[in-house]
Design a protein around this motif. Structure first.
Motif, PDB file in Angstrom:
ATOM      1  N   LEU A 293       1.166  -1.381   0.181  1.00 54.27           N
ATOM      2  CA  LEU A 293       0.362   0.051  -0.450  1.00 54.27           C
ATOM      3  C   LEU A 293       0.616   1.315   0.673  1.00 54.27           C
ATOM      4  O   LEU A 293       0.415   2.136  -0.624  1.00 54.27           O
ATOM      5  CB  LEU A 293      -0.947   0.181   1.079  1.00 54.27           C
ATOM      6  CG  LEU A 293      -2.389  -1.397   0.993  1.00 54.27           C
ATOM      7  CD1 LEU A 293      -2.678  -1.214   2.335  1.00 54.27           C
ATOM      8  CD2 LEU A 293      -2.979  -0.861   0.393  1.00 54.27           C
ATOM      9  N   THR A 294       2.515   1.092  -0.023  1.00 56.10           N
ATOM     10  CA  THR A 294       2.609   2.214   1.077  1.00 56.10           C
ATOM     11  C   THR A 294       3.172   2.596  -0.501  1.00 56.10           C
ATOM     12  O   THR A 294       3.761   3.851  -1.416  1.00 56.10           O
ATOM     13  CB  THR A 294       4.250   2.567   1.352  1.00 56.10           C
ATOM     14  OG1 THR A 294       3.663   2.060   3.197  1.00 56.10           O
ATOM     15  CG2 THR A 294       5.373   3.395   1.783  1.00 56.10           C
ATOM     16  N   LEU A 295       3.733   1.769  -1.601  1.00 57.70           N
ATOM     17  CA  LEU A 295       4.397   2.191  -2.999  1.00 57.70           C
ATOM     18  C   LEU A 295       3.018   2.243  -4.003  1.00 57.70           C
ATOM     19  O   LEU A 295       3.476   3.421  -4.874  1.00 57.70           O
ATOM     20  CB  LEU A 295       4.812   0.751  -3.384  1.00 57.70           C
ATOM     21  CG  LEU A 295       5.420  -0.107  -3.353  1.00 57.70           C
ATOM     22  CD1 LEU A 295       6.297  -1.177  -3.004  1.00 57.70           C
ATOM     23  CD2 LEU A 295       6.947   0.843  -3.766  1.00 57.70           C
ATOM     24  N   ARG A 296       1.990   2.301  -3.129  1.00 56.85           N
ATOM     25  CA  ARG A 296       1.238   3.475  -3.901  1.00 56.85           C
ATOM     26  C   ARG A 296       0.546   4.530  -3.813  1.00 56.85           C
ATOM     27  O   ARG A 296       0.510   5.735  -4.461  1.00 56.85           O
ATOM     28  CB  ARG A 296      -0.674   2.386  -4.190  1.00 56.85           C
ATOM     29  CG  ARG A 296      -0.530   1.232  -4.454  1.00 56.85           C
ATOM     30  CD  ARG A 296      -2.227   0.826  -4.553  1.00 56.85           C
ATOM     31  NE  ARG A 296      -3.024   1.838  -5.381  1.00 56.85           N
ATOM     32  CZ  ARG A 296      -3.422   2.335  -5.559  1.00 56.85           C
ATOM     33  NH1 ARG A 296      -4.001   2.085  -4.326  1.00 56.85           N
ATOM     34  NH2 ARG A 296      -4.043   2.888  -6.430  1.00 56.85           N
ATOM     35  N   GLN A 297       1.402   4.979  -2.812  1.00 59.22           N
ATOM     36  CA  GLN A 297       0.667   6.323  -2.274  1.00 59.22           C
ATOM     37  C   GLN A 297       1.249   7.523  -3.343  1.00 59.22           C
ATOM     38  O   GLN A 297       2.339   7.141  -3.489  1.00 59.22           O
ATOM     39  CB  GLN A 297       1.016   6.604  -0.335  1.00 59.22           C
ATOM     40  CG  GLN A 297       0.352   5.770   0.106  1.00 59.22           C
ATOM     41  CD  GLN A 297      -1.189   5.306  -0.087  1.00 59.22           C
ATOM     42  OE1 GLN A 297      -1.501   6.501  -0.507  1.00 59.22           O
ATOM     43  NE2 GLN A 297      -1.295   4.212  -0.212  1.00 59.22           N
ATOM     44  N   THR A 298       1.040   8.528  -3.189  1.00 54.56           N
ATOM     45  CA  THR A 298       1.173   9.792  -3.593  1.00 54.56           C
ATOM     46  C   THR A 298       1.515  11.126  -3.128  1.00 54.56           C
ATOM     47  O   THR A 298       1.770  12.259  -3.270  1.00 54.56           O
ATOM     48  CB  THR A 298       0.698  10.395  -5.122  1.00 54.56           C
ATOM     49  OG1 THR A 298      -1.025  10.147  -4.778  1.00 54.56           O
ATOM     50  CG2 THR A 298       0.367   9.066  -5.867  1.00 54.56           C
ATOM     51  N   ASP A 299       0.844  10.554  -1.935  1.00 54.87           N
ATOM     52  CA  ASP A 299       1.604  12.142  -0.771  1.00 54.87           C
ATOM     53  C   ASP A 299       1.908  11.418  -0.446  1.00 54.87           C
ATOM     54  O   ASP A 299       1.651  10.892   0.763  1.00 54.87           O
ATOM     55  CB  ASP A 299      -0.734  12.228  -0.050  1.00 54.87           C
ATOM     56  CG  ASP A 299      -0.214  13.495   0.983  1.00 54.87           C
ATOM     57  OD1 ASP A 299      -1.071  14.361   1.084  1.00 54.87           O
ATOM     58  OD2 ASP A 299      -0.003  12.662   2.253  1.00 54.87           O
TER      59      ASP A 299
ATOM     60  N   VAL B 580      -1.434  -5.435  -8.958  1.00 52.22           N
ATOM     61  CA  VAL B 580      -1.438  -6.152  -7.257  1.00 52.22           C
ATOM     62  C   VAL B 580      -1.884  -4.940  -6.734  1.00 52.22           C
ATOM     63  O   VAL B 580      -2.191  -5.265  -5.300  1.00 52.22           O
ATOM     64  CB  VAL B 580       0.268  -6.946  -7.165  1.00 52.22           C
ATOM     65  CG1 VAL B 580      -0.445  -7.241  -5.793  1.00 52.22           C
ATOM     66  CG2 VAL B 580       0.007  -8.187  -8.383  1.00 52.22           C
ATOM     67  N   PHE B 581      -0.671  -4.087  -6.940  1.00 52.72           N
ATOM     68  CA  PHE B 581      -1.253  -3.000  -6.067  1.00 52.72           C
ATOM     69  C   PHE B 581      -2.145  -2.322  -6.391  1.00 52.72           C
ATOM     70  O   PHE B 581      -3.171  -1.892  -5.245  1.00 52.72           O
ATOM     71  CB  PHE B 581       0.373  -1.841  -5.918  1.00 52.72           C
ATOM     72  CG  PHE B 581       1.331  -1.712  -5.653  1.00 52.72           C
ATOM     73  CD1 PHE B 581       1.565  -3.245  -4.814  1.00 52.72           C
ATOM     74  CD2 PHE B 581       2.580  -1.810  -6.300  1.00 52.72           C
ATOM     75  CE1 PHE B 581       2.799  -3.779  -4.883  1.00 52.72           C
ATOM     76  CE2 PHE B 581       3.937  -2.589  -5.776  1.00 52.72           C
ATOM     77  CZ  PHE B 581       4.001  -3.393  -5.114  1.00 52.72           C
ATOM     78  N   VAL B 582      -3.459  -2.573  -6.818  1.00 47.00           N
ATOM     79  CA  VAL B 582      -4.155  -1.114  -7.435  1.00 47.00           C
ATOM     80  C   VAL B 582      -5.186  -2.422  -6.069  1.00 47.00           C
ATOM     81  O   VAL B 582      -6.020  -1.706  -6.103  1.00 47.00           O
ATOM     82  CB  VAL B 582      -4.822  -1.046  -8.598  1.00 47.00           C
ATOM     83  CG1 VAL B 582      -6.019  -0.891  -9.082  1.00 47.00           C
ATOM     84  CG2 VAL B 582      -4.004  -0.288  -9.615  1.00 47.00           C
ATOM     85  N   VAL B 583      -5.042  -3.258  -6.507  1.00 50.24           N
ATOM     86  CA  VAL B 583      -6.076  -4.187  -6.418  1.00 50.24           C
ATOM     87  C   VAL B 583      -6.149  -4.638  -5.001  1.00 50.24           C
ATOM     88  O   VAL B 583      -7.386  -4.320  -4.208  1.00 50.24           O
ATOM     89  CB  VAL B 583      -5.872  -5.609  -6.270  1.00 50.24           C
ATOM     90  CG1 VAL B 583      -6.325  -6.984  -6.200  1.00 50.24           C
ATOM     91  CG2 VAL B 583      -5.991  -6.447  -7.929  1.00 50.24           C
ATOM     92  N   LEU B 584      -4.980  -4.559  -4.152  1.00 49.70           N
ATOM     93  CA  LEU B 584      -4.812  -4.392  -3.143  1.00 49.70           C
ATOM     94  C   LEU B 584      -5.265  -2.297  -2.366  1.00 49.70           C
ATOM     95  O   LEU B 584      -5.300  -2.761  -0.833  1.00 49.70           O
ATOM     96  CB  LEU B 584      -3.524  -4.189  -2.145  1.00 49.70           C
ATOM     97  CG  LEU B 584      -2.768  -5.892  -2.149  1.00 49.70           C
ATOM     98  CD1 LEU B 584      -0.693  -5.843  -1.960  1.00 49.70           C
ATOM     99  CD2 LEU B 584      -3.697  -6.611  -1.311  1.00 49.70           C
ATOM    100  N   GLY B 585      -4.735  -1.758  -3.117  1.00 47.64           N
ATOM    101  CA  GLY B 585      -5.789   0.014  -2.418  1.00 47.64           C
ATOM    102  C   GLY B 585      -6.980  -0.316  -2.435  1.00 47.64           C
ATOM    103  O   GLY B 585      -7.775  -0.133  -1.661  1.00 47.64           O
ATOM    104  N   TRP B 586      -7.504  -1.502  -3.975  1.00 46.32           N
ATOM    105  CA  TRP B 586      -9.051  -0.805  -3.960  1.00 46.32           C
ATOM    106  C   TRP B 586      -9.434  -1.685  -2.431  1.00 46.32           C
ATOM    107  O   TRP B 586     -10.196  -1.246  -1.361  1.00 46.32           O
ATOM    108  CB  TRP B 586      -9.402  -2.293  -5.011  1.00 46.32           C
ATOM    109  CG  TRP B 586     -10.986  -1.708  -5.370  1.00 46.32           C
ATOM    110  CD1 TRP B 586     -11.091  -0.724  -5.054  1.00 46.32           C
ATOM    111  CD2 TRP B 586     -12.322  -2.816  -4.657  1.00 46.32           C
ATOM    112  NE1 TRP B 586     -13.178  -1.213  -5.952  1.00 46.32           N
ATOM    113  CE2 TRP B 586     -13.294  -2.473  -4.967  1.00 46.32           C
ATOM    114  CE3 TRP B 586     -11.731  -3.714  -3.910  1.00 46.32           C
ATOM    115  CZ2 TRP B 586     -14.528  -2.491  -4.666  1.00 46.32           C
ATOM    116  CZ3 TRP B 586     -13.066  -4.833  -4.118  1.00 46.32           C
ATOM    117  CH2 TRP B 586     -14.332  -4.199  -4.110  1.00 46.32           C
TER     118      TRP B 586
END
Lengths: 494, 640
Positions: A293-299, B580-586
């Motif tokens: 989840l951290t890898l996705r953050q843009t803030d 994967v990350f999109v799925v986890l984020g969702w």
């Protein structure tokens, strides 16, 4: 009777808060200096305590014990051992720096600093209490200042985040209170030392022991937090004012890990052992899930907040691997993470204060405009990704070695290896963030943005010094921590 | 030799880093030369002490001068020491590292002149050198890992030295991340070994492995874990992708990374752990195969690269593959029983480290030479060079010597060390031997392709907008290190490195030419040179038409077998980031957090319903209290 050091450390911030509230007028400088003075003295006292602490005996030291509510056998019982002392030191250190970090707050200063000091008092009380009722009271006291600080001085969806934080914590507290009362009905005392020595696992039925264990640990699981109870964290961290984020990530989360060791594992070692596998698995999920989840953050701030979820997974792993080495590593990881993430939030705060921007895609090339901030941010980042020579590596390596060698859970080698993949992920999100924010060609719109000023340099360098000190010579802390861990581990193996 | 002097070998550059970082940079920033002098004095000190150590080791019993450990940390049964050893392997390494580093620093004064980050550059270079020196002296795995990561950090900082260039920032990140994937395996192996054996001490691990106490799957897994660290650092397949991009750093940094301080760490690690790794037949075979494959794989990409530094980068990967192959082959011989233990342990280390030693000189020379060329032309693109032979005679002469040495032409340094590896490969890994032989041909070809494109023919203009005062030879401060390195690129092979490392290597200046193997490899080498001459020197064959006729292969090579695309586009971006990350984020936003908000909503609605229960009628309250008490009593009764 010797000087009541712990009461002094805990209540000096309260006295400071009262004085601030009573100060006539609203001279900001006087308010800030008062806050700084009282937190500094509290910090100095805990440093003195750390120096005076006898590293050869286990059990609590600097004890203050009085009967408080005799009818229910409730005591005013304070004391620190190897487990709590490092956290007390961490709290007063960050408490003092939080005042410096707040120096540029200009909204309702009087209330702000009063709440900030009360917050510190609540956290310190949790770490020093050896009576469950006292512990619980301090645990709850911290909520009020936190709610105020986030909802008044925060940013973004601050009311939502503040109420989410409070409700979430209260939800856990309700279970903890039920557990504590049930424990009292069974054992007839709130004295944590007595409780830990009773061997309640074998006295109580396994269902009762397990029931109490889980009732109590819910509160800690939320605080630490463990997946899936973590969603309050990114919201609260992100919307809190900088200094509060620093305190929140730096010490508040550690109340969860501390509670797990001090209450759950100490009082119910065998029950903890029985359910260790569950927590180890959750820890591994937390490390990897949190990192993904951290890898996705843009803030920028959210990124740091999510990284805490991942790093707290290491703490949970170390605690429930239940070996002396792993638990010592877990406590060191709490201290280390407190300093590193505290610094990271402080740095995010500085970048935001100067650029008014927190979105990573809208930042870039800042190293030209703010070289000192870039360097210190990088150091904090490398500590967070566990570079040897920083506290991050020392703590993680000890935790990993201890967990890998633990015999409590079968197959823990595999879980530990999975957790170690976290170091690759953390390198990914930290370096990506540093590259996006600081490197590349300088942006014209940030020309003229100032670098850290003198006061800011003072506190960020203080953080860096501690990170390097623990990294190069962790013995300073581990010699203390292991004295607190040994008796607990002795009960598991004994 | 006193102990403190041995410690000082790696502590001096660290001290230099601290002096520059804490004193010179903040307070004497207007005098950047001080930083350069500090660095050079510190590394010169290291070099003198290293030579002293080398001599002392030679006279010491068992060739071990020092082996000391101090306790750093102790928790329960975990004891971590810090300690160094000074044996023949460490001695060769410290001399090599400090020599190359010193020459690179002197060269850097000229090359980095006027750069805004002059002091920062030298601070990092000090730290880099100190980390590498510490790495080769550490006597336990955890302490070694400290320096191992230190070296990684410094290469990150130096590859990204010109951080305002997006490509440099990206390359730095890539270098750190790719090597960290290997380091993950290394770290796991270190922890795993500690839990199994109770020690981080390298010497003790060897004893346990050779005695068979440490063996079987445990040993194989640990050995492969350690090797994965080396694969990352030494740019071996499949973690080689960072090294060509690492060219973004200043050229002297490339020289240091490629010759002495970064990529050689992986080969050194395998050499240091050789007795342990060779005790597992599976692991050492993996080393040999990866090494042999990487050698030819990287060389093939070097055939078509147009950036002179990239050619050299592929060459480094390929040569490091040779070193791995050398150790792997000897280890396979040991595993099959063909070589006895005593001989094998020394021989494996000797063939690899001898090549590391000679390679350090000619590769540093070639990189610094390419830097000298770009100093004049403003580019590294060989298509824009040509004819520099007359303008830069010193650069040309030294570059030619380096190329001949790398191509393995008798009697230059590269010939001797390459022969050692080919000899062992021929004996114990025949298939890999023939791959290595083809690699010899490719190596000679791509180096002389570079020589002809750069120095022969007509000048093709250089970088547009490069400095207008015409082409020129580089200043003395750049030429002198080149000349010194060129001398070593000739004679380094004559030095008794193998004997010093305990292997009986009979050196015979002309005798070497009596073996068929030497002649075959020389023929392959000359064939490569001749082909390059035919295509790029005399233009008998047209490079373009060859490229066209081999269309798909050419594309495959120039695109580096599409491995970067596979890793970055497909695996990283498509699979992880967009998948994967999109799925986890969702899941996190809608399920985990959704549940929380859902609970809150239910509570709110529930509250509205419950409000109706507060009727104000005491009887209802009383009833509720009564039921509640009954429930509590029943609960307590059940559990007591």
């Amino acid at each position: 009777m010797e000087f009541p050091y712990l009461s002094a450390i805990i209540f000096l911030p309260v006295i400071g808060a009262i004085i601030i509230a009573l100060l006539p007028g609203a001279n900001p400088r006087r308010i800030k200096l008062t806050a700084a003075l009282f937190t500094a003295v509290s910090f100095a006292l805990s440093l003195a305590l750390f120096a005076m602490f006898d590293r050869s005996i286990d059990g609590p030291q600097f004890v203050e014990q009085f009967s408080w509510i005799p009818a229910f056998n409730v005591q005013y019982f304070l004391g620190v051992d190897g487990l709590s002392l490092p956290l007390v030191l961490l709290t007063t250190f960050i408490g003092f720096l939080a005042v410096l970090i707040s120096w540029k707050v200009d909204l309702r200063i009087k209330e702000y600093f009063a709440w900030l000091l009360l917050l510190e008092m609540g956290i310190l009380g949790v770490f020093c209490s050896l009576d469950l009722i006292l512990f619980f009271i301090f645990w709850e006291v911290e909520l009020i200042p936190m709610y105020m600080l986030i909802s008044i001085w925060g940013t973004g969806r601050k009311e939502y985040s503040a109420i989410k934080f409070v409700l979430y914590t209260l939800f856990g507290s309700a279970f903890m209170l039920a557990g504590i009362l049930l424990l009292y009905l069974q054992a007839g005392t709130f004295d944590m030392i007595v409780l830990a020595g009773m061997g309640l696992d074998s006295i109580l039925s396994s269902m009762m022991a397990g029931g109490i264990f889980f009732l109590i640990i819910v509160a800690y699981a939320i605080k630490l937090p463990i997946v899936p109870f973590h969603t309050w964290l990114p919201d609260a961290h992100t919307d809190a004012p900088t200094a509060v984020s620093v305190v929140l990530a730096g010490v508040l989360l550690k109340m969860g890990g501390y509670g797990m060791i001090r209450v759950s594992v100490s009082i119910f070692p065998e029950t903890a052992e029985r359910y260790a596998l569950l927590f180890v698995v959750i820890a591994v999920i937390g490390v990897i899930y949190g990192a993904a989840l951290t890898l996705r953050q843009t803030d920028l701030k959210k990124l740091i907040a999510y990284s805490s979820v991942s790093h707290m997974g290491f703490v949970l792993l170390g605690i429930f691997a239940l070996s002396e080495v792993s638990m010592t590593g877990a406590v060191l990881q709490m201290v280390s993470h407190g300093v590193i993430t505290g610094l990271l939030f402080a740095m995010v705060g500085l970048v935001y204060y100067k650029t008014h921007e927190r979105s990573i895609p809208r930042l870039g090339g800042l190293v030209r405009q703010m070289p000192v901030i870039a360097v210190v941010f990088s150091i904090a980042g490398f500590a967070a990704l566990g570079l040897p020579g920083t506290s991050g590596f020392a703590a993680e390596a000890i935790t990993f070695v201890g967990s890998y060698g633990s015999t409590i859970v079968s197959g823990i080698e595999i879980y530990t290896i999975l957790a170690i993949t976290g170091v690759v992920f953390s390198a990914g999100y930290i370096l990506w963030m540093l590259r996006r924010v600081f490197y590349g060609p300088p942006w014209d719109e940030y020309n003229g943005v100032p670098d850290a000023d003198r006061l800011e340099k003072v506190y960020i360098f203080a953080f860096v010094a501690v990170i390097m000190l623990i990294g190069l010579y962790p013995v300073i802390f581990t010699n203390v921590i292991k004295m607190g861990i040994q008796p607990i581990v002795g009960m598991i193996n004994g | 030799m006193p102990n403190i002097a041995v410690w000082a070998i790696f502590l001096l550059p660290f001290l230099s880093f601290l002096i520059i970082g804490l004193i010179l940079r903040p307070f004497f920033n207007n005098r950047p030369m001080l930083s350069a002098y500090t660095t050079i004095i510190a590394i010169a000190g290291s070099l003198i002490l290293s030579i002293w150590a080398l001599i002392a080791v030679n006279g010491a019993e068992n060739h071990v001068l020092t082996d000391v450990s101090y306790q750093w940390l102790s928790i329960g049964d975990l004891v971590i020491n810090i300690g160094i050893t000074m044996d023949s392997l460490a001695a060769i390494m410290v001399v090599t590292v400090s020599t190359i580093s010193l020459l690179v620093q002197i060269y850097s004064i000229g090359y980095m002149k006027g750069d805004g980050g002059f002091a920062r550059y030298f601070a990092f270079m000090s730290l880099f050198t100190g980390s590498m020196l510490g790495l080769v002296m550490a006597n336990n795995l955890l302490f070694l890992f400290l320096f191992w990561e230190g070296v990684g950090l410094c290469s990150y900082l130096l590859i990204g030295f010109w951080f305002h260039k997006p490509s440099a920032a990206r390359a730095a990140m890539k270098a750190f991340l790719v090597t960290r994937i290997g380091d993950f395996g290394f770290l796991v192996a270190v922890i795993f070994l500690y839990v199994k054996t109770g020690t981080f001490d390298i010497g003790e691990l060897h004893e346990l492995a050779l005695a068979g106490v440490l063996g079987g799957t445990t040993l194989t897994l640990a050995a492969i874990g350690i090797f994965s660290g080396a694969v990352g650092k030494s740019g071996q397949f499949p973690l080689h992708t960072w090294l060509p991009d690492a060219m973004e750093g200043p050229t002297p940094v490339s020289a240091l990374i490629h010759a002495a301080t970064m990529v050689t760490a992986g080969v050194y690690l395998i050499a240091r752990m050789f007795p342990m790794i060779a005790s597992s037949e599976t692991a050492i075979t993996v080393v040999a195969i990866i090494g042999g494959f990487t050698a030819i794989f990287a060389a093939s990409m070097g055939l078509v690269a147009t950036d002179i530094k990239r050619v050299l980068a592929f060459s480094t990967i390929s040569q490091l593959g040779y070193m791995m192959l050398g150790m792997g082959a000897v280890g396979m011989g040991y595993a099959s029983g063909a070589i006895d233990e005593h001989h094998a342990m020394a021989l494996g280390v000797a063939v690899a480290i001898f090549h590391l030693f000679t390679h350090a000189f000619f590769k540093a020379l070639l990189f610094l030479g390419s830097g000298s060329v770009s100093h004049a032309t403003g580019t590294f693109d060989m298509r824009k060079m040509g004819g520099l032979r007359k303008i830069q005679p010193w650069t040309y002469a030294t570059f030619l010597i380096g190329s001949l040495s790398l191509a393995g032409i008798w009697p230059l340094a590269g010939f001797w060390s390459k022969e050692g590896i080919l000899h062992e490969a021929n004996a114990y890994a025949p298939v890999l031997f023939w791959l290595a032989m083809i690699t010899v041909f490719m190596t000679a070809f791509y180096m002389f392709r570079a020589v002809f494109l750069t120095f022969h023919g007509e000048y093709r203009g250089g970088e547009e907008g490069s400095h207008g005062h015409g082409l020129h030879e580089s200043p003395k401060i750049i030429i002198i290190p080149l000349v010194i390195l060129a001398v070593f690129a000739v004679i380094a092979g004559w030095l008794p490195v193998g004997d010093f490392l305990g292997a009986d290597v009979h050196f015979s200046f002309f005798g070497a030419l009596t073996s068929w193997l030497a002649w075959v490899s020389l023929i392959f080498g000359f064939a490569g040179i001749l082909l390059a001459y035919a295509i790029y020197g005399r233009k008998l064959l047209s490079a373009e038409s060859i490229g066209k006729s081999l269309g798909p292969i050419y594309t495959l090579l120039i695109r580096k077998y599409f491995i970067d695309e596979l890793y970055e586009r497909i695996f990283l971006m498509r699979f992880l980031v967009d998948g994967v990350f999109v799925v986890l984020g969702w899941i996190d936003a809608h399920i985990v957090d959704g549940a929380v908000n859902g609970v809150a909503m239910v509570t709110m609605t529930g509250g509205k319903v419950m409000r109706r229960l507060e009727t104000g009628q005491l009887q209802v309250y009383g009833l509720a209290i009564f039921v509640g008490i009954l429930a509590i009593v029943a609960f307590l009764f059940m559990f007591n």
